[in-house]
Design a protein around this motif. Structure first.
Motif, short mmCIF file in Angstrom:
data_model
loop_
_atom_site.label_atom_id
_atom_site.label_comp_id
_atom_site.label_asym_id
_atom_site.label_seq_id
_atom_site.Cartn_x
_atom_site.Cartn_y
_atom_site.Cartn_z
N THR A 243 -41.27 -4.96 -16.92
CA THR A 243 -40.46 -3.77 -16.69
C THR A 243 -39.69 -3.40 -17.96
O THR A 243 -39.23 -4.28 -18.70
CB THR A 243 -39.47 -3.98 -15.53
N TYR B 60 -35.68 -4.67 -15.46
CA TYR B 60 -34.78 -5.38 -14.55
C TYR B 60 -34.11 -6.52 -15.32
O TYR B 60 -34.73 -7.56 -15.60
CB TYR B 60 -35.53 -5.89 -13.33
N SER C 291 -27.19 -7.64 -12.04
CA SER C 291 -28.65 -7.57 -12.01
C SER C 291 -28.98 -6.10 -11.81
O SER C 291 -28.77 -5.55 -10.72
CB SER C 291 -29.20 -8.43 -10.86
N GLY D 223 -35.39 -15.19 -11.15
CA GLY D 223 -36.26 -14.05 -11.34
C GLY D 223 -37.68 -14.50 -11.64
O GLY D 223 -37.97 -15.71 -11.69
N SER E 7 -38.37 -7.92 -10.64
CA SER E 7 -37.57 -7.40 -9.52
C SER E 7 -36.10 -7.66 -9.81
O SER E 7 -35.75 -8.44 -10.71
CB SER E 7 -37.96 -8.08 -8.20
N MET E 8 -35.22 -7.02 -9.02
CA MET E 8 -33.78 -7.24 -9.18
C MET E 8 -33.40 -8.67 -8.80
O MET E 8 -32.73 -9.37 -9.51
CB MET E 8 -33.00 -6.25 -8.32
N GLY F 230 -31.21 -2.29 -13.40
CA GLY F 230 -32.23 -1.68 -14.22
C GLY F 230 -31.59 -1.16 -15.49
O GLY F 230 -30.55 -0.49 -15.45
N ASN G 76 -35.64 2.16 -13.63
CA ASN G 76 -36.20 2.17 -12.29
C ASN G 76 -37.41 1.26 -12.17
O ASN G 76 -38.22 1.41 -11.24
CB ASN G 76 -36.58 3.60 -11.90
N GLY G 77 -37.54 0.32 -13.09
CA GLY G 77 -38.63 -0.63 -13.02
C GLY G 77 -39.92 -0.14 -13.63
O GLY G 77 -40.98 -0.74 -13.39
N ARG H 207 -37.71 -8.72 -16.03
CA ARG H 207 -38.09 -9.36 -14.77
C ARG H 207 -38.86 -8.37 -13.89
O ARG H 207 -38.76 -7.15 -14.06
CB ARG H 207 -36.85 -9.86 -14.04
#
Length: 462
Positions: A180, A136, A128, A175, A159-160, A130, A184-185, A157
């Motif tokens: 993203t 993500y 999981s 998720g 978030s991680m 970036g 780094n999102g 997604r």
């Protein structure tokens, strides 16, 4: 003389409370969003609730606008941003990359942001992270009953959430839908899920970007060599699940031959069937033969007597016709037979998969990329059969040709289908070949279109 005993389908169950499958074995599958047992479609208001905003192996102009009439778009060598060239040759002459194959499907709906993403089957998280282009990104490893490994990907997604090594079960939330796109999102565009499934045979890089692309140098942006026709390692993810979502079972309480009437409404295939023992271990039919769980011989009832194939095929390769009863030999006393009734909700995807598998099996003939924009479907080709066509690149002794691959399908029973191809060097059609599952292909003379004999089969390894 084999013992043949009728098994009445009152033993068929939809809830499998008696047996718990071994951890992480992927048998049945479900869709990754909202109503997991209903199919997403391109039309709003479907039972799943999510809409396909871009389908598998399609090409669109950078930014998601109208599809290119030339089957792709021209991207910069630096960042794949849109360049003005509108055909592949001009694009490469100007040092661009021709982007032509979406490796998954994009799923979205009104208010998609934050919606749950669910695991499609039992598995183990590979990573999981970036990832540029995916944001993500989650990758899950699934082991099928035949021992083969596939991977599912979930991109964009919010978030991680997950960590490498975590075990997941079908339906677990893994998720939430976001937008993203960067490592780094960083965000961009509308919220949606990029969902893909690919095979263990995928060569490096084993997590390619969401589109297949190449240029005149034959090297990707990351420096990895291009693999010709890399899209062949991907499954159409919705078709894959549609074939493994509607599950049935029959408990076989002893050794000997037990007969099963699989379906009274449509054909089923033994390639997705499997058996489970009392410990919860699952094996595909061929793996069960190899392990000594079941016999390799298969019988079928012709209405008055049991028949045995004189030239038996691999047990994983049967298409079982509507209402026909088959008998399987059990060599253990604790086995349950399970199979799936295909949903047939993505028929064009099935015909394109047949074409892809055919060219993959016959890669020695020089088949390369399929030109998706040439695909056509004529449902009125014949009283009994419809037909689909697509053009494939074919390179022979350094010369590029364009070969047409055709699939004829039964209108009444879509799992009954035949394939042939037009050889541009000889101007001759190869002759119809029944699609089973994958071993070899033999060429036969062209048959009239109203005659579709079973002359041989090619066998798909999926």
């Amino acid at each position: 003389m084999c013992k043949l005993t009728k098994l009445f389908m009152g033993t068929m169950l939809l809830v499998f409370s008696a047996i718990t499958l071994a951890a992480n074995e992927a048998t049945s599958f479900a869709y990754p969003v909202r109503n997991q047992n209903s199919s997403p479609t391109e039309q709003s208001g479907n039972a799943n609730g999510f809409v396909i905003t871009q389908n598998f192996n399609t090409s669109s102009v950078y930014g998601g606008s109208v599809a290119s009439p030339n089957g792709g778009w021209c991207g910069s060598n630096v960042n794949l941003s849109l360049l003005p060239q509108t055909d592949e040759a001009t694009c490469k002459q100007n040092n661009g990359k021709w982007v032509y194959g979406h490796t998954g499907v994009d799923l979205s709906t009104s208010g998609a942001c934050g919606g749950e993403i669910k695991a499609i089957a039992n598995g183990v998280v590979e990573f999981s992270v970036g990832f540029s282009g995916y944001g993500y990104l989650l990758k899950i490893k699934h082991t099928l009953p035949n021992g083969r490994i596939i991977y599912s990907l979930y991109g964009h997604r919010n978030s991680m959430m997950m960590s490498a090594g975590q075990s997941v079960a079908r339906g677990d939330v893994v998720g939430h839908i976001g937008n993203t796109v960067g490592v780094n999102g960083e965000t961009g565009g509308a919220c949606h899920l990029h969902f893909a499934i690919f095979d263990q045979a995928m060569p490096p890089p084993t997590t390619p970007v969401g589109y297949v692309y190449d240029d005149k140098t034959g090297v990707t942006l990351s420096g990895n060599p291009i693999t010709p026709n890399i899209i062949r390692y991907f499954y159409d993810p919705l078709l894959f699940i549609n074939d493994r979502n509607n599950e049935w079972q029959a408990i076989l309480p002893g050794t000997g031959y037990w007969s099963v009437n699989f379906s009274s409404t449509q054909s089923v295939t033994t390639r997705t069937a499997y058996v489970v023992n009392s410990a919860g271990d699952a094996k595909s039919l061929q793996s069960a033969v190899d392990a000594g769980w079941i016999s390799s011989d298969v019988y079928w009832w012709n209405g008055s007597s049991w028949m045995h194939y004189t030239n038996p095929r691999p047990i994983d390769s049967y298409t079982i016709s509507t209402g026909v009863t088959y008998a399987f030999g059990m060599l253990r006393t604790d086995l349950t037979l399970r199979w799936f009734t295909p949903g047939n909700n993505y028929l064009d995807a099935r015909w394109r998969q047949d074409m892809s598998e055919f060219t993959n099996v016959n890669a020695s003939l020089g088949f390369g990329r399929g030109l998706r924009e040439t695909y056509s479907n004529d449902p009125n080709w014949d009283v009994t059969y419809g037909i689909t066509y697509m053009v494939y690149e074919q390179t022979v002794n350094g010369t590029m040709y364009y070969a047409t691959v055709a699939v004829a399908y039964s209108k009444a029973d879509p799992l009954v289908r035949y394939v042939q191809y037009y050889n541009p060097q000889t101007s001759v059609w190869s002759g119809w070949v029944r699609v089973y599952q994958l071993i070899s292909f033999s060429f036969f003379r062209l048959m009239p279109k109203t005659r579709l004999p079973i002359v041989d089969g090619f066998f798909i390894w999926r």
